[in-house]
Design an enzyme around this catalytic site. Structure first.
Site, short mmCIF file in Angstrom:
data_model
loop_
_atom_site.label_atom_id
_atom_site.label_comp_id
_atom_site.label_asym_id
_atom_site.label_seq_id
_atom_site.Cartn_x
_atom_site.Cartn_y
_atom_site.Cartn_z
N TYR A 152 0.83 -1.21 0.00
CA TYR A 152 0.00 0.00 0.00
C TYR A 152 0.86 1.26 0.00
CZ TYR A 152 -3.68 -3.22 1.65
OH TYR A 152 -4.56 -4.27 1.81
N SER A 206 -3.29 -14.36 3.83
CA SER A 206 -4.33 -13.63 3.11
C SER A 206 -4.43 -14.22 1.71
CB SER A 206 -3.97 -12.14 3.02
OG SER A 206 -4.99 -11.43 2.35
N SER A 253 -11.32 3.79 4.90
CA SER A 253 -11.87 5.12 4.65
C SER A 253 -10.85 6.20 4.96
CB SER A 253 -13.12 5.33 5.52
OG SER A 253 -13.66 6.60 5.26
N ASN A 308 -12.35 9.26 5.22
CA ASN A 308 -13.36 10.25 5.55
C ASN A 308 -13.63 10.19 7.07
OD1 ASN A 308 -16.14 11.03 6.20
ND2 ASN A 308 -16.43 11.30 4.00
N ALA A 348 -15.96 7.48 11.95
CA ALA A 348 -16.73 7.49 13.20
C ALA A 348 -17.99 6.63 13.04
CB ALA A 348 -17.11 8.93 13.55
P1 NAD Z 1 -14.18 -1.54 1.91
O1 NAD Z 1 -15.15 -2.63 1.63
O2 NAD Z 1 -13.80 -1.26 3.29
O3 NAD Z 1 -14.77 -0.26 1.20
C1 NAD Z 1 -14.06 0.94 1.15
C2 NAD Z 1 -14.92 1.95 0.44
O4 NAD Z 1 -16.06 2.22 1.24
C3 NAD Z 1 -14.20 3.29 0.25
O5 NAD Z 1 -14.57 3.81 -1.02
C4 NAD Z 1 -14.78 4.15 1.37
O6 NAD Z 1 -14.76 5.50 1.03
C5 NAD Z 1 -16.17 3.60 1.48
N1 NAD Z 1 -16.76 3.75 2.82
C6 NAD Z 1 -16.22 3.37 4.00
N2 NAD Z 1 -17.06 3.61 5.00
C7 NAD Z 1 -18.16 4.16 4.46
C8 NAD Z 1 -19.38 4.63 5.00
N3 NAD Z 1 -19.65 4.57 6.30
N4 NAD Z 1 -20.31 5.12 4.14
C9 NAD Z 1 -20.07 5.18 2.81
N5 NAD Z 1 -18.93 4.76 2.23
C10 NAD Z 1 -17.98 4.25 3.05
O7 NAD Z 1 -12.89 -1.82 0.99
P2 NAD Z 1 -11.35 -1.72 1.28
O8 NAD Z 1 -10.97 -0.51 2.04
O9 NAD Z 1 -10.66 -1.96 0.00
O10 NAD Z 1 -11.11 -3.01 2.18
C11 NAD Z 1 -10.95 -2.91 3.58
C12 NAD Z 1 -9.50 -3.11 3.98
O11 NAD Z 1 -9.12 -4.45 3.72
C13 NAD Z 1 -8.51 -2.29 3.15
O12 NAD Z 1 -8.51 -0.93 3.49
C14 NAD Z 1 -7.25 -3.04 3.40
O13 NAD Z 1 -6.72 -2.69 4.65
C15 NAD Z 1 -7.74 -4.49 3.38
N6 NAD Z 1 -7.62 -5.13 2.05
C16 NAD Z 1 -6.86 -6.25 1.95
C17 NAD Z 1 -6.73 -6.89 0.74
C18 NAD Z 1 -5.90 -8.12 0.63
O14 NAD Z 1 -5.60 -8.56 -0.48
N7 NAD Z 1 -5.52 -8.72 1.74
C19 NAD Z 1 -7.39 -6.41 -0.42
C20 NAD Z 1 -8.17 -5.26 -0.28
C21 NAD Z 1 -8.30 -4.65 0.95
#
Ligand code: NAD
Length: 340
Positions: free
Chosen positions: A117, A206, A303, A305, A310
């Protein structure tokens, strides 16, 4: 039964016995991860000695069981892990610093990042800001990072480099980012060595989607993975893998818990999820996250944001009923949003 599975089970039993019968006082000194190479009797004595000072009030005793009051789960490594955290995928260093800082201020204690990342430095800065301002201590925070596949031949250096970028003396959990059969065992063994050296506390995996692939890694290594982080959400509930890894006391952590960037509206606009959200006066994001925790998935919504961060943590004041959980379960369609 495999010897390391037996040891994971033995550890669970011993932790239960130790918690019931002893005067334990300190939650911050967990046991070491199980090692197949150690004589089980010696290991039992060692675990009893190390857990003697803990109290039942302070530490759950069932490996893999989610404690929704405390917001934690006891890993098979003996460490307690928060079940809701902040994800840092696709965040710049500055965004990661702020997101981590806001999250820790709001009560989060789990942070998920990865070397790939490119924001481990920002995560480290956010942690230090929160500690400096007195919101948390290092011991209260649980930091996860991941070893990228191109580092698998040089695991030891990769671990050292992540520690340096994060600015930490130890990492709570390091996981291999993806299955890579030609050298993931070697990378995992580098993490096992780092556990012995105190640089890593728990280790896991993972992106292992087939039980056979998970078993391949487990059969070739000593420490049973504490956790598997896979794409998991209401449309891809990972039920088969979750049941498979539960045999090892290994817990599931959901990436893309909300469907991932660009896909969240699909889940937020799902009729079932929207209706449940409206009936609780919660947002669809909160209902999905609450479902993860009640279903036994650690969730790490990403996020940058401040308001969303929160909002995503305000899910400990309501409960989905059995009927609502059944409606959520019925949404599973084995459909992934990502193609990796
Ligand atoms: P997520 O499913 O958490 O979605 C993130 C999206 O949701 C962003 O666009 C964000 O702005 C939006 N969001 C978050 N809270 C919200 C809310 N309350 N209302 C409206 N929109 C909202 O996807 P992610 O962040 O890609 O996945 C979570 C975490 O998992 C990542 O940040 C990372 O740490 C991990 N991850 C790991 C792998 C892996 O291969 N191991 C792959 C992807 C992500």
């Amino acid at each position: 039964m495999k010897s390391n599975m037996m040891i994971a089970l033995l550890l669970a039993i011993v932790l239960s016995m130790a918690a019931c019968g002893s005067q334990m006082t300190d939650v911050q000194e967990p046991t070491q991860a199980p090692q197949a190479t150690v004589d089980p009797a010696e290991e039992t004595a060692q675990i009893e000695e190390e857990t003697e000072h803990m109290t039942t009030e302070e530490k759950p005793t069932d490996v893999g069981a989610f404690d929704l009051e405390r917001g934690t789960v006891l890993l098979n490594s003996g460490y307690e892990m928060p079940i809701l955290g902040i994800g840092c995928f696709q965040l710049s260093n500055t965004q990661a610093e702020n997101s981590v800082y806001w999250a820790l201020r709001d009560g989060y204690r789990l942070i998920d990042t990865a070397r790939i990342y490119g924001n481990e430095e920002g995560v480290g800065r956010g942690i230090r800001r929160a500690i400096d301002e007195g919101f948390v201590t290092r011991e209260e925070i649980f930091v996860t990072t991941k070893m990228w596949t191109s580092d698998f031949d040089n695991g030891e250096q990769a671990i050292q480099a992540s520690l340096a970028r994060l600015g930490l003396d130890y990492i709570d959990l390091m996981i291999l980012h993806h299955s890579q059969p030609h050298n993931d065992v070697q990378a995992y063994q580098a993490m096992e060595k780092a556990v012995e050296e105190g640089k890593l506390r728990s280790i896991g995996l993972s992106n292992y989607y087939e039980p056979e692939d998970f078993d391949r890694l487990v059969n070739a290594t000593s420490i049973v993975p504490a956790l598997l982080q896979n794409e998991t959400h209401p449309y891809h509930q990972s039920t088969e893998m979750k049941e498979h890894i539960a045999q090892y006391g290994t817990v599931m952590e959901s990436w893309f818990p909300l469907g991932g960037r660009g896909n969240t509206q699909v889940l937020f606009n799902d009729d079932t999820i929207s209706a449940i959200a409206a009936s609780h006066g919660k947002t669809p994001a909160q209902v999905i996250l609450r479902w993860h925790l009640q279903a036994g998935n650690i969730a790490i919504p990403g996020s940058s944001n401040e308001d969303h961060i929160a909002e995503n943590f305000a899910i400990f004041d309501f409960t989905l009923s059995e009927d609502e959980m059944a409606q959520m379960t019925a949404l599973d369609r084995d459909e992934r949003f990502a193609d990796y």
